[in-house]
Design a protein around this motif. Structure first.
Motif, PDB file in Angstrom:
ATOM      1  N   GLY A  51       8.309  -9.593   0.517  1.00  0.00           N
ATOM      2  CA  GLY A  51       8.866 -10.851   0.050  1.00  0.00           C
ATOM      3  C   GLY A  51       8.783 -11.938   1.106  1.00  0.00           C
ATOM      4  N   MET A  52       9.561 -13.011   0.874  1.00  0.00           N
ATOM      5  CA  MET A  52       9.537 -14.154   1.789  1.00  0.00           C
ATOM      6  C   MET A  52       9.838 -13.750   3.218  1.00  0.00           C
ATOM      7  N   ILE A  53      10.911 -12.980   3.418  1.00  0.00           N
ATOM      8  CA  ILE A  53      11.320 -12.660   4.782  1.00  0.00           C
ATOM      9  C   ILE A  53      10.324 -11.715   5.450  1.00  0.00           C
ATOM     10  N   ALA A  54       9.658 -10.864   4.663  1.00  0.00           N
ATOM     11  CA  ALA A  54       8.621 -10.009   5.239  1.00  0.00           C
ATOM     12  C   ALA A  54       7.483 -10.854   5.798  1.00  0.00           C
ATOM     13  N   GLY A  55       7.134 -11.922   5.084  1.00  0.00           N
ATOM     14  CA  GLY A  55       6.100 -12.826   5.590  1.00  0.00           C
ATOM     15  C   GLY A  55       6.493 -13.472   6.906  1.00  0.00           C
TER      16      GLY A  55
ATOM     17  N   VAL B 215       4.090  -2.119   3.493  1.00  0.00           N
ATOM     18  CA  VAL B 215       4.459  -1.369   2.291  1.00  0.00           C
ATOM     19  C   VAL B 215       5.135  -2.317   1.320  1.00  0.00           C
ATOM     20  N   ALA B 216       4.658  -2.388   0.108  1.00  0.00           N
ATOM     21  CA  ALA B 216       5.278  -3.185  -0.937  1.00  0.00           C
ATOM     22  C   ALA B 216       5.873  -2.247  -1.985  1.00  0.00           C
ATOM     23  N   SER B 217       6.107  -2.749  -3.189  1.00  0.00           N
ATOM     24  CA  SER B 217       6.815  -1.984  -4.223  1.00  0.00           C
ATOM     25  C   SER B 217       5.961  -0.912  -4.878  1.00  0.00           C
ATOM     26  N   SER B 218       4.660  -0.949  -4.681  1.00  0.00           N
ATOM     27  CA  SER B 218       3.755   0.060  -5.242  1.00  0.00           C
ATOM     28  C   SER B 218       2.506   0.098  -4.384  1.00  0.00           C
ATOM     29  N   PRO B 219       1.732   1.189  -4.448  1.00  0.00           N
ATOM     30  CA  PRO B 219       0.486   1.236  -3.677  1.00  0.00           C
ATOM     31  C   PRO B 219      -0.453   0.075  -4.003  1.00  0.00           C
ATOM     32  N   GLU B 220      -0.503  -0.300  -5.281  1.00  0.00           N
ATOM     33  CA  GLU B 220      -1.377  -1.405  -5.680  1.00  0.00           C
ATOM     34  C   GLU B 220      -0.914  -2.718  -5.070  1.00  0.00           C
ATOM     35  N   ARG B 221       0.404  -2.934  -5.130  1.00  0.00           N
ATOM     36  CA  ARG B 221       0.960  -4.154  -4.563  1.00  0.00           C
ATOM     37  C   ARG B 221       0.784  -4.169  -3.035  1.00  0.00           C
TER      38      ARG B 221
ATOM     39  N   SER C 190       4.682   8.635   9.225  1.00  0.00           N
ATOM     40  CA  SER C 190       3.779   9.677   9.730  1.00  0.00           C
ATOM     41  C   SER C 190       2.594   9.109  10.504  1.00  0.00           C
ATOM     42  N   ASP C 191       2.502   7.776  10.588  1.00  0.00           N
ATOM     43  CA  ASP C 191       1.396   7.134  11.298  1.00  0.00           C
ATOM     44  C   ASP C 191       1.770   7.013  12.781  1.00  0.00           C
ATOM     45  N   ASP C 192       1.156   7.822  13.612  1.00  0.00           N
ATOM     46  CA  ASP C 192       1.481   7.837  15.041  1.00  0.00           C
ATOM     47  C   ASP C 192       1.096   6.548  15.755  1.00  0.00           C
ATOM     48  N   ARG C 193       0.286   5.718  15.097  1.00  0.00           N
ATOM     49  CA  ARG C 193      -0.097   4.464  15.735  1.00  0.00           C
ATOM     50  C   ARG C 193       1.022   3.433  15.687  1.00  0.00           C
ATOM     51  N   VAL C 194       1.994   3.605  14.797  1.00  0.00           N
ATOM     52  CA  VAL C 194       3.042   2.603  14.600  1.00  0.00           C
ATOM     53  C   VAL C 194       4.175   2.816  15.599  1.00  0.00           C
ATOM     54  N   ASP C 195       4.482   1.781  16.373  1.00  0.00           N
ATOM     55  CA  ASP C 195       5.575   1.829  17.346  1.00  0.00           C
ATOM     56  C   ASP C 195       6.877   1.263  16.779  1.00  0.00           C
ATOM     57  N   VAL C 196       6.763   0.209  15.967  1.00  0.00           N
ATOM     58  CA  VAL C 196       7.930  -0.536  15.498  1.00  0.00           C
ATOM     59  C   VAL C 196       7.835  -0.720  13.989  1.00  0.00           C
ATOM     60  N   VAL C 197       8.953  -0.476  13.309  1.00  0.00           N
ATOM     61  CA  VAL C 197       9.030  -0.701  11.868  1.00  0.00           C
ATOM     62  C   VAL C 197       9.981  -1.859  11.610  1.00  0.00           C
ATOM     63  N   HIS C 198       9.488  -2.890  10.926  1.00  0.00           N
ATOM     64  CA  HIS C 198      10.311  -4.022  10.496  1.00  0.00           C
ATOM     65  C   HIS C 198      10.738  -3.767   9.053  1.00  0.00           C
ATOM     66  N   ILE C 199      12.042  -3.737   8.812  1.00  0.00           N
ATOM     67  CA  ILE C 199      12.573  -3.387   7.489  1.00  0.00           C
ATOM     68  C   ILE C 199      13.050  -4.643   6.787  1.00  0.00           C
ATOM     69  N   CYS C 200      12.355  -5.009   5.714  1.00  0.00           N
ATOM     70  CA  CYS C 200      12.601  -6.252   4.977  1.00  0.00           C
ATOM     71  C   CYS C 200      12.750  -5.963   3.484  1.00  0.00           C
ATOM     72  N   THR C 201      13.348  -4.839   3.156  1.00  0.00           N
ATOM     73  CA  THR C 201      13.514  -4.390   1.780  1.00  0.00           C
ATOM     74  C   THR C 201      14.901  -4.783   1.275  1.00  0.00           C
ATOM     75  N   PRO C 202      15.192  -4.567  -0.027  1.00  0.00           N
ATOM     76  CA  PRO C 202      16.555  -4.826  -0.515  1.00  0.00           C
ATOM     77  C   PRO C 202      17.605  -4.050   0.284  1.00  0.00           C
TER      78      PRO C 202
ATOM     79  N   GLY D 291      14.404 -11.079  -8.746  1.00  0.00           N
ATOM     80  CA  GLY D 291      13.398 -12.056  -8.356  1.00  0.00           C
ATOM     81  C   GLY D 291      13.479 -12.291  -6.868  1.00  0.00           C
ATOM     82  N   PRO D 292      12.539 -13.031  -6.320  1.00  0.00           N
ATOM     83  CA  PRO D 292      12.560 -13.303  -4.886  1.00  0.00           C
ATOM     84  C   PRO D 292      13.718 -14.218  -4.517  1.00  0.00           C
ATOM     85  N   SER D 293      14.240 -14.032  -3.319  1.00  0.00           N
ATOM     86  CA  SER D 293      15.308 -14.894  -2.832  1.00  0.00           C
ATOM     87  C   SER D 293      14.808 -16.318  -2.645  1.00  0.00           C
ATOM     88  N   PHE D 294      15.689 -17.280  -2.866  1.00  0.00           N
ATOM     89  CA  PHE D 294      15.457 -18.688  -2.575  1.00  0.00           C
ATOM     90  C   PHE D 294      14.337 -19.293  -3.403  1.00  0.00           C
ATOM     91  N   SER D 295      13.982 -18.673  -4.519  1.00  0.00           N
ATOM     92  CA  SER D 295      12.876 -19.193  -5.311  1.00  0.00           C
ATOM     93  C   SER D 295      13.333 -20.186  -6.363  1.00  0.00           C
TER      94      SER D 295
END
Length: 395
Positions: A32-36, A53-59, A81-93, A236-240
């Motif tokens: 969503g907006m904040i993830a951007g 990661v979005a709401s579905s693999p297609e998305r 499970s991806d050893d290359r990732v050091d930091v996870v940013h969590i922007c979900t509900p 719906g998206p926040s602030f829309s």
């Protein structure tokens, strides 16, 4: 007056039992907006954004393509499970934050988790305990701390310019849910949590005022109001300002507005009004700190200046690296007269988070412990409104 204690626990209080990371590799949960904003800030801070990661693999694949990210992960497990990732940013509900953040920490990742970090104080404490035990960094984007003039004000507070506090007051007003036809997942008490307006934006106001003024709110008397009784049954998206007038309408159980009285541990009166239904107000975080010797006003929609009041005069202080405090200068990314705002705040917050991964201890970096503090305030406000009585804020 006593110097502010500052309720942020420095990241160095968490043992760093991990390699220092010169160039973080990042994955973002949410699209969503904040993830951007997180993606932009991570890149500006020198990170490699590995995937999303979005709401579905297609998305996920579609957003990865649009945002020029290499990988659209099919699910959260693929990130962990991806050893290359050091930091996870969590922007979900909001209701997903605790489980996703804990899983990321237990998988050895550092975490940047949107607030509220949990929909209850007990869950927030659980997340903080997990972070401490893991030795990983976990930060929370209370990014309004990162306006340079906010740092200028805090430096003046630390210098004792204002004298003992007499009154702390202000408001945080928005209008994005003014229309009865507007909605968002945030309105839903399951996805967003039992508090909406206070947990979403009131939390920012109280974090900022406590941190800048160097106070702790000891008790609150709160009243909530739900001014729109029903809204469309669709997220719906926040602030829309998204209108869904044709949808089935459902009762709203989260608040549109809150009035809070409080007292600090020193007995200073605090008052704040929080609203997401104030016409014409887009993101007006405003506060005034009234001391025995001087007063100060900060308005987030006019972030390049402070108003200062004295007994016989007033003064406007502007962001200017040539004359501001060291911390204000550190956060000034462009010369005076070239406006900085919210996006630069976020960029500086993320830079400080990544600096913590290198073993540094940036001033004012909000950690998961600040998220716990915020959760205690949310719980106390809801309890007070329910009981219609003064309620103690733990901690």
């Amino acid at each position: 007056m006593a110097a502010p204690t500052g309720h942020t626990t420095r990241v160095t209080e968490t043992p760093l039992r991990h390699p220092r990371i010169p160039r973080p590799r990042v994955a973002v949960l949410g699209a969503g907006m904040i993830a951007g904003v997180h993606v932009r800030s991570a890149r500006a801070a020198g990170a490699d954004v590995m995937g999303i990661v979005a709401s579905s693999p297609e998305r996920s694949r579609a957003v990865a393509h649009d945002w020029q990210i290499d990988v659209g992960y099919p699910d959260v497990d693929a990130v962990l499970s991806d050893d290359r990732v050091d930091v996870v940013h969590i922007c979900t509900p909001n209701h997903l934050h605790v489980a996703q953040a804990r899983d990321a920490l237990l998988a050895g990742k550092h975490v940047v988790c949107e607030k509220p970090i949990a929909t209850s104080a007990s869950d927030a404490r659980l997340l903080a305990d997990t972070a401490m035990a893991s030795g990983r960094i976990a930060t929370v984007p209370f990014v309004y701390r990162y306006h340079p003039v906010v740092r200028e004000l805090r430096a003046r507070v630390l210098a004792g310019d204002f004298g003992p506090w007499q009154l702390l007051h202000g408001s945080y007003l928005q209008d994005w849910l003014l229309s009865p036809a507007s909605t968002s997942w945030r309105v839903d008490a399951v996805a967003g949590g039992p508090s909406r307006a206070f947990a979403d934006i009131g939390s920012h106001w109280f974090d900022l005022v406590e941190w800048v003024a160097g106070v702790r709110i000891a008790e609150v008397l709160a009243e909530t109001a739900t001014t729109v009784a029903e809204r469309p049954d669709a997220g719906g998206p926040s602030f829309s300002g998204r209108s869904l007038a044709s949808s089935v309408r459902v009762p709203v159980t989260t608040e549109d507005a809150v009035g809070v009285l409080g007292r600090t541990t020193d007995g200073v009166l605090v008052s704040a009004t929080v609203s997401q239904v104030s016409a014409g107000r887009k993101n007006r975080l405003w506060f005034e700190l009234d001391g025995a010797d001087a007063s100060a006003v900060f308005d987030q929609e006019l972030p390049e200046s402070l108003w200062l009041g004295y007994g016989n005069r007033t003064e406007t202080v502007v962001r200017d690296p040539a004359s501001n405090s060291l911390e204000a200068n550190r956060l000034s990314l462009v010369p005076a007269g070239h406006a900085q705002g919210y996006l630069e705040c976020f960029e500086n917050f993320v830079k400080d988070t990544y600096a913590a991964l290198r073993g540094e201890a940036p001033e004012g970096l909000p950690t998961v412990l600040d998220g716990v503090r915020s959760a205690h305030l949310v719980d106390a406000v809801l309890a007070s409104a329910d009981r219609r009585a003064w309620t103690t804020v733990p901690g």
